[in-house]
Design a protein around this motif. Sequence first.
Motif, PDB file in Angstrom:
ATOM      1  N   GLN A  15       0.830  -1.202   0.000  1.00  0.00           N
ATOM      2  CA  GLN A  15       0.000   0.000   0.000  1.00  0.00           C
ATOM      3  C   GLN A  15       0.866   1.254   0.000  1.00  0.00           C
ATOM      4  O   GLN A  15       0.597   2.208  -0.732  1.00  0.00           O
ATOM      5  N   GLN A  16       1.921   1.240   0.806  1.00  0.00           N
ATOM      6  CA  GLN A  16       2.844   2.379   0.851  1.00  0.00           C
ATOM      7  C   GLN A  16       3.555   2.550  -0.493  1.00  0.00           C
ATOM      8  O   GLN A  16       3.769   3.673  -0.949  1.00  0.00           O
ATOM      9  N   GLN A  32       4.092   5.651  -5.446  1.00  0.00           N
ATOM     10  CA  GLN A  32       4.054   5.678  -6.909  1.00  0.00           C
ATOM     11  C   GLN A  32       3.031   6.695  -7.400  1.00  0.00           C
ATOM     12  O   GLN A  32       3.303   7.459  -8.334  1.00  0.00           O
ATOM     13  N   LEU A  33       1.862   6.722  -6.736  1.00  0.00           N
ATOM     14  CA  LEU A  33       0.826   7.685  -7.116  1.00  0.00           C
ATOM     15  C   LEU A  33       1.290   9.116  -6.835  1.00  0.00           C
ATOM     16  O   LEU A  33       1.001  10.030  -7.616  1.00  0.00           O
ATOM     17  N   GLN A  34       2.003   9.294  -5.718  1.00  0.00           N
ATOM     18  CA  GLN A  34       2.528  10.616  -5.382  1.00  0.00           C
ATOM     19  C   GLN A  34       3.547  11.075  -6.422  1.00  0.00           C
ATOM     20  O   GLN A  34       3.549  12.242  -6.825  1.00  0.00           O
ATOM     21  N   ARG A  35       4.410  10.148  -6.867  1.00  0.00           N
ATOM     22  CA  ARG A  35       5.384  10.488  -7.904  1.00  0.00           C
ATOM     23  C   ARG A  35       4.688  10.870  -9.200  1.00  0.00           C
ATOM     24  O   ARG A  35       5.054  11.851  -9.856  1.00  0.00           O
ATOM     25  N   GLN A  36       3.671  10.090  -9.559  1.00  0.00           N
ATOM     26  CA  GLN A  36       2.921  10.384 -10.783  1.00  0.00           C
ATOM     27  C   GLN A  36       2.209  11.730 -10.676  1.00  0.00           C
ATOM     28  O   GLN A  36       2.161  12.503 -11.650  1.00  0.00           O
ATOM     29  N   ASP A  37       1.671  12.003  -9.481  1.00  0.00           N
ATOM     30  CA  ASP A  37       0.979  13.278  -9.260  1.00  0.00           C
ATOM     31  C   ASP A  37       1.950  14.447  -9.386  1.00  0.00           C
ATOM     32  O   ASP A  37       1.646  15.457 -10.037  1.00  0.00           O
ATOM     33  N   GLN A  38       3.128  14.312  -8.785  1.00  0.00           N
ATOM     34  CA  GLN A  38       4.130  15.376  -8.861  1.00  0.00           C
ATOM     35  C   GLN A  38       4.636  15.558 -10.288  1.00  0.00           C
ATOM     36  O   GLN A  38       4.866  16.687 -10.742  1.00  0.00           O
ATOM     37  N   GLN A  39       4.789  14.455 -11.012  1.00  0.00           N
ATOM     38  CA  GLN A  39       5.234  14.546 -12.406  1.00  0.00           C
ATOM     39  C   GLN A  39       4.192  15.275 -13.258  1.00  0.00           C
ATOM     40  O   GLN A  39       4.541  16.101 -14.110  1.00  0.00           O
TER      41      GLN A  39
END
Length: 210
Positions: free
Chosen positions: A44-45, A50-57
């Motif tokens: 889950q972490q 991964q979602l946070q990285r995609q969001d920042q990208q």
Amino acid sequence: MAKRKRRKSRKNNSGLKVLIWILVIIALFLGVYAAHHYYRIWNQQRIEKQLQRQDQQAKQAFIKQVAPEAQAMQNSYHVYASVTIAQAILESQWGTSQLASQYHNLFGIKGTDPNTSRVLTTKEYINGHWIVTKGRFKVYDSWSDSIKDHTKLMLNGTDTNKENYQAVVQATSYQQAARELQKAGYATDPNYAQKLISVIQTYKLYNYDK
């Protein structure tokens, strides 16, 4: 008598073995459960990161897409690029709102001509409360056109007040420009200026003012 003791001893050993096996099975079960639990937490972490990285990208991609036109407007008309970009972020939800994604309107600029505008749902802060209402908003061919029209609005003001945003254009810092935008009534949000400043500082948008 000796035989009876041996039988009793064998029975005790047999019961002890059963107890040991039960404890081993319980330990294995707990071990498997703990491993599965911690794997689920780790996975889950991992997904969240991964979602946070995609969001920042995605956010950085949006900034890079709108920054060149915002800088061009600053160079020509002294409208802070950082403020323009921050407004685009807040008003369009990083370019994902219906108004921005379908109609290329990054700043929530309203229009009156039915041929070049659309009626959409929006939120306004009125009498201390957020309410859902409808407004007619301009339609553009591109985000660049939206940024150019935003600069035009800063320079020429509104139909009722041509000097409405002159203090924004004449500001000597992005903080002052953000506060002047709020004073001029660009948005009904009472925290609009602080939100703009926070976005600028979080994403270091002030670098685009250089």
